[in-house]
Design a protein around this motif. Structure first.
Motif, PDB file in Angstrom:
ATOM      1  N   UNK A   1      47.172  78.720  23.340  1.00 36.24           N
ATOM      2  CA  UNK A   1      46.335  78.441  22.117  1.00 36.24           C
ATOM      3  C   UNK A   1      46.208  76.777  21.855  1.00 36.24           C
ATOM      4  N   UNK A   2      47.286  76.146  22.224  1.00 36.17           N
ATOM      5  CA  UNK A   2      47.448  74.465  22.184  1.00 36.17           C
ATOM      6  C   UNK A   2      46.144  74.050  23.105  1.00 36.17           C
ATOM      7  N   UNK A   3      46.434  74.580  24.531  1.00 42.53           N
ATOM      8  CA  UNK A   3      45.163  74.323  25.662  1.00 42.53           C
ATOM      9  C   UNK A   3      44.048  74.354  25.146  1.00 42.53           C
ATOM     10  N   UNK A   4      43.615  75.768  24.528  1.00 39.62           N
ATOM     11  CA  UNK A   4      42.344  76.000  24.221  1.00 39.62           C
ATOM     12  C   UNK A   4      41.706  75.135  23.172  1.00 39.62           C
ATOM     13  N   UNK A   5      42.464  74.769  22.055  1.00 42.85           N
ATOM     14  CA  UNK A   5      42.049  73.886  21.042  1.00 42.85           C
ATOM     15  C   UNK A   5      41.822  72.810  21.562  1.00 42.85           C
ATOM     16  N   UNK A   6      42.542  72.357  22.529  1.00 45.67           N
ATOM     17  CA  UNK A   6      42.359  70.982  23.263  1.00 45.67           C
ATOM     18  C   UNK A   6      41.100  71.029  24.010  1.00 45.67           C
ATOM     19  N   UNK A   7      41.051  71.986  24.962  1.00 45.97           N
ATOM     20  CA  UNK A   7      40.084  71.842  26.060  1.00 45.97           C
ATOM     21  C   UNK A   7      38.645  72.401  25.401  1.00 45.97           C
ATOM     22  N   UNK A   8      38.695  73.043  24.322  1.00 46.04           N
ATOM     23  CA  UNK A   8      37.368  73.594  24.027  1.00 46.04           C
ATOM     24  C   UNK A   8      36.785  72.634  22.556  1.00 46.04           C
ATOM     25  N   UNK A   9      37.459  71.617  22.460  1.00 45.34           N
ATOM     26  CA  UNK A   9      37.226  71.193  21.126  1.00 45.34           C
ATOM     27  C   UNK A   9      37.536  71.886  19.611  1.00 45.34           C
ATOM     28  N   UNK A  10      38.248  72.673  19.605  1.00 41.85           N
ATOM     29  CA  UNK A  10      38.345  73.825  18.551  1.00 41.85           C
ATOM     30  C   UNK A  10      38.427  72.921  17.094  1.00 41.85           C
ATOM     31  N   UNK A  11      39.366  71.838  17.124  1.00 42.85           N
ATOM     32  CA  UNK A  11      39.334  70.864  16.018  1.00 42.85           C
ATOM     33  C   UNK A  11      37.849  70.469  15.520  1.00 42.85           C
ATOM     34  N   UNK A  12      37.076  70.138  16.722  1.00 41.70           N
ATOM     35  CA  UNK A  12      35.719  69.692  16.046  1.00 41.70           C
ATOM     36  C   UNK A  12      35.058  70.934  15.657  1.00 41.70           C
ATOM     37  N   UNK A  13      34.980  71.904  16.266  1.00 42.04           N
ATOM     38  CA  UNK A  13      34.405  73.440  15.844  1.00 42.04           C
ATOM     39  C   UNK A  13      34.981  73.591  14.340  1.00 42.04           C
ATOM     40  N   UNK A  14      36.128  73.509  14.209  1.00 40.75           N
ATOM     41  CA  UNK A  14      36.662  73.737  12.624  1.00 40.75           C
ATOM     42  C   UNK A  14      35.935  73.030  11.542  1.00 40.75           C
ATOM     43  N   UNK A  15      35.905  71.757  12.161  1.00 42.39           N
ATOM     44  CA  UNK A  15      35.177  70.579  11.208  1.00 42.39           C
ATOM     45  C   UNK A  15      33.583  70.862  11.153  1.00 42.39           C
ATOM     46  N   UNK A  16      33.241  71.049  12.213  1.00 38.19           N
ATOM     47  CA  UNK A  16      31.480  71.248  12.199  1.00 38.19           C
ATOM     48  C   UNK A  16      31.094  72.676  11.762  1.00 38.19           C
ATOM     49  N   UNK A  17      31.600  73.732  12.139  1.00 42.46           N
ATOM     50  CA  UNK A  17      31.241  75.061  11.775  1.00 42.46           C
ATOM     51  C   UNK A  17      31.694  75.254   9.997  1.00 42.46           C
ATOM     52  N   UNK A  18      33.057  74.481   9.908  1.00 44.77           N
ATOM     53  CA  UNK A  18      33.525  74.530   8.648  1.00 44.77           C
ATOM     54  C   UNK A  18      32.558  74.106   7.676  1.00 44.77           C
ATOM     55  N   UNK A  19      31.894  72.999   8.218  1.00 46.99           N
ATOM     56  CA  UNK A  19      31.137  72.186   7.086  1.00 46.99           C
ATOM     57  C   UNK A  19      29.819  72.832   6.952  1.00 46.99           C
ATOM     58  N   UNK A  20      29.286  73.586   8.157  1.00 47.72           N
ATOM     59  CA  UNK A  20      28.077  74.296   7.945  1.00 47.72           C
ATOM     60  C   UNK A  20      28.358  75.582   7.108  1.00 47.72           C
ATOM     61  N   UNK A  21      29.540  76.300   7.187  1.00 51.96           N
ATOM     62  CA  UNK A  21      29.696  77.339   6.115  1.00 51.96           C
ATOM     63  C   UNK A  21      29.910  76.841   4.790  1.00 51.96           C
ATOM     64  N   UNK A  22      30.530  75.709   4.575  1.00 58.59           N
ATOM     65  CA  UNK A  22      30.648  75.141   2.968  1.00 58.59           C
ATOM     66  C   UNK A  22      29.532  74.746   2.678  1.00 58.59           C
ATOM     67  N   UNK A  23      28.726  74.152   3.410  1.00 56.62           N
ATOM     68  CA  UNK A  23      27.315  73.612   2.711  1.00 56.62           C
ATOM     69  C   UNK A  23      26.415  74.817   2.651  1.00 56.62           C
ATOM     70  N   UNK A  24      26.191  75.571   3.574  1.00 60.11           N
ATOM     71  CA  UNK A  24      25.191  76.806   3.397  1.00 60.11           C
ATOM     72  C   UNK A  24      26.008  77.606   2.121  1.00 60.11           C
ATOM     73  N   UNK A  25      27.150  78.097   1.932  1.00 57.09           N
ATOM     74  CA  UNK A  25      27.764  78.726   0.533  1.00 57.09           C
ATOM     75  C   UNK A  25      27.240  77.827  -0.520  1.00 57.09           C
ATOM     76  N   UNK A  26      27.605  76.527  -0.460  1.00 57.00           N
ATOM     77  CA  UNK A  26      27.445  75.899  -1.709  1.00 57.00           C
ATOM     78  C   UNK A  26      26.044  75.606  -2.113  1.00 57.00           C
ATOM     79  N   UNK A  27      25.131  76.054  -1.189  1.00 53.92           N
ATOM     80  CA  UNK A  27      23.699  75.831  -1.401  1.00 53.92           C
ATOM     81  C   UNK A  27      23.252  77.303  -2.122  1.00 53.92           C
ATOM     82  N   UNK A  28      23.919  78.138  -2.050  1.00 55.73           N
ATOM     83  CA  UNK A  28      23.393  79.329  -3.030  1.00 55.73           C
ATOM     84  C   UNK A  28      23.738  79.263  -4.030  1.00 55.73           C
ATOM     85  N   UNK A  29      22.396  79.770  -4.995  1.00 58.65           N
ATOM     86  CA  UNK A  29      22.753  79.864  -6.502  1.00 58.65           C
ATOM     87  C   UNK A  29      22.636  81.207  -6.842  1.00 58.65           C
TER      88      UNK A  29
END
Ligand SMILES: *Cc1c(COP(=O)(O)O)cnc(C)c1O
Length: 403
Positions: free
Chosen positions: A293-321
């Motif tokens: 798990x730690x190797x893959x988080x590091x090697x595949x930049x999953x921290x970056x993905x959590x931030x980036x895809x998390x933001x995509x999800x959050x803004x996408x959801x927040x835009x729904x009325x």
């Protein structure tokens, strides 16, 4: 066909009633998709309750666990092994402080260890512990004593220690609760089961100062928030506030059971020989999984993905009325969809029908805590489906049940 129904009937007869009967019988998974016993597929946005960091059947996890189980599955704490030593060293490096680690198997056990640690450290003069209302720290009697969520506590009093619960996020309440008689403060840096509630800005820093001023031990329960969930290795790193004791579990093993209680500085030296233990804790297979798990988080930049895809999800959801949508709250790949009415169960059920697994974490809050490998197209597909799910949940008849 119909295998799910048959399995659910057998579940009901053979297993205790504490989970009810779960709606889906899952057979296998790959990436962020799971397949049920009837062959239906679902996008898994629960991630095994923020556990399946790498999704399902990730090759790195499969390889690490397979190789380790073929070499040595278990040895007990009467021997040591390299994977646990290296894992402890790695966790301390990620925390960025000196300390020592105790390994167990579950979040509750990690918190039990922390509870015992602060009890031993504090001595008799410091008789009580402070925790937050609506907090969740686990189901064992000790961890449940810390837990503030009334629905988890009811039926199990009396508890075995004095815990005073204060409103999460209120510096004033904490300041008046933490006196020289307080042994420790247990807090989730972001509350999970309460419905993904980040702390107000500056709160964790104020908590740290109050603990320093009174000598109370500060314990951060990062069982759910740790290991990349929020886009950092640990949620406390967003505010750069170090605890004295840190507990980890859910995401650490990517689905294999492992948890950690980390004592920083002198808190790493509180336990002496014979003070605590766990037969299975830190077993080689779970440690190998954690390394993957730690190797893959590091090697595949999953921290970056959590931030980036998390933001995509959050803004996408927040835009729904939508009438039923009150707002979106969260951090990283950990979002809460707040509803204007207590219809979370209904949203969960309609999402399932549409092929999405989400979780009604509160009567009016739906939690999304997908694997950290979630793709932007996967996030997008859920965002696009949500308005119709909300409408369906709104019009459905029937009583809402508290999850
Ligand atoms: C899930 C959770 C626990 C309990 O973990 P278990 O592995 O179920 O014992 C403790 N603390 C927090 C913050 C959690 O989210």
């Amino acid at each position: 066909m119909g295998d799910s129904r048959a399995l659910r009937d057998r579940f009901q007869n053979a297993l205790m009633g504490n989970y009810g009967v779960p709606p889906v019988a899952v057979v296998e998974g790959k990436g962020c998709v799971v397949t049920d016993a009837d062959g239906r597929t679902y996008l898994d946005l629960i991630g095994g309750l923020a556990v399946s960091t790498l999704g399902h059947a990730h090759p790195a996890l499969v390889r690490a666990v397979s190789e380790q189980v073929a070499r040595l599955a278990h040895i007990s704490n009467l021997s040591l092994h390299e994977p646990e030593v290296r894992l402890a060293e790695r966790l301390l490096t990620l925390v960025g402080a000196e300390g020592r680690v105790f390994f167990a198997n579950s979040g509750a056990e990690a918190n039990e260890a922390a509870f015992k640690l602060v009890r031993k450290h504090a001595g008799a003069d410091r008789s009580y512990v402070v925790a937050a209302q609506d907090s969740f720290h686990g189901r064992t009697m000790g961890a449940l004593t810390l837990t503030g969520a009334p629905r988890a506590r009811k039926s199990f009093e009396p508890f075995c220690a004095e815990v005073r619960h204060v409103a999460y996020g209120s510096v004033e309440e904490l300041r008046s609760a933490v006196t020289a008689g307080c042994a420790a403060v247990f807090l989730e840096p972001v509350q999970g089961e309460a419905g993904v509630i980040p702390p107000p800005a500056g709160y964790l820093r104020a908590v740290r100062e109050i603990c320093d001023a009174t000598g109370a031990v500060l314990v951060f329960d990062e069982v759910q928030s740790g290991i990349g969930r929020t886009g950092r290795w640990f949620a406390h790193q967003h505010e750069e506030v170090l605890p004295d004791v840190l507990t980890l579990a859910k995401g650490l093993g990517g689905g294999l059971p492992i948890s950690a209680c980390i004592g920083l500085g002198r808190y790493g030296a509180v336990f002496e020989q014979g003070d605590h233990g766990s037969t299975f804790g830190g077993n080689p297979v779970s440690c190998a999984a954690a390394h993957a798990v730690l190797d893959t988080i590091d090697g595949d930049d999953l921290l970056g993905n959590a931030t980036k895809t998390g933001a995509l999800l959050a803004t996408g959801l927040a835009a729904i009325s939508h009438e039923l949508l009150a707002g979106v709250r969260g951090i990283g790949l950990w979002q809460a969809i707040r509803l204007t009415e207590p219809r979370a169960r209904s949203v969960e059920a309609h999402a399932r029908e549409a092929g999405f697994l989400v979780n009604a974490v509160q009567p009016d809050v739906v939690r999304v805590s997908p694997p950290l490998i979630l793709g932007s197209d996967e996030a997008q597909s859920f965002v696009e489906s949500l308005p119709a799910l909300l409408t369906a949940a709104q019009t459905v008849l029937g009583d809402e049940v508290t999850p």
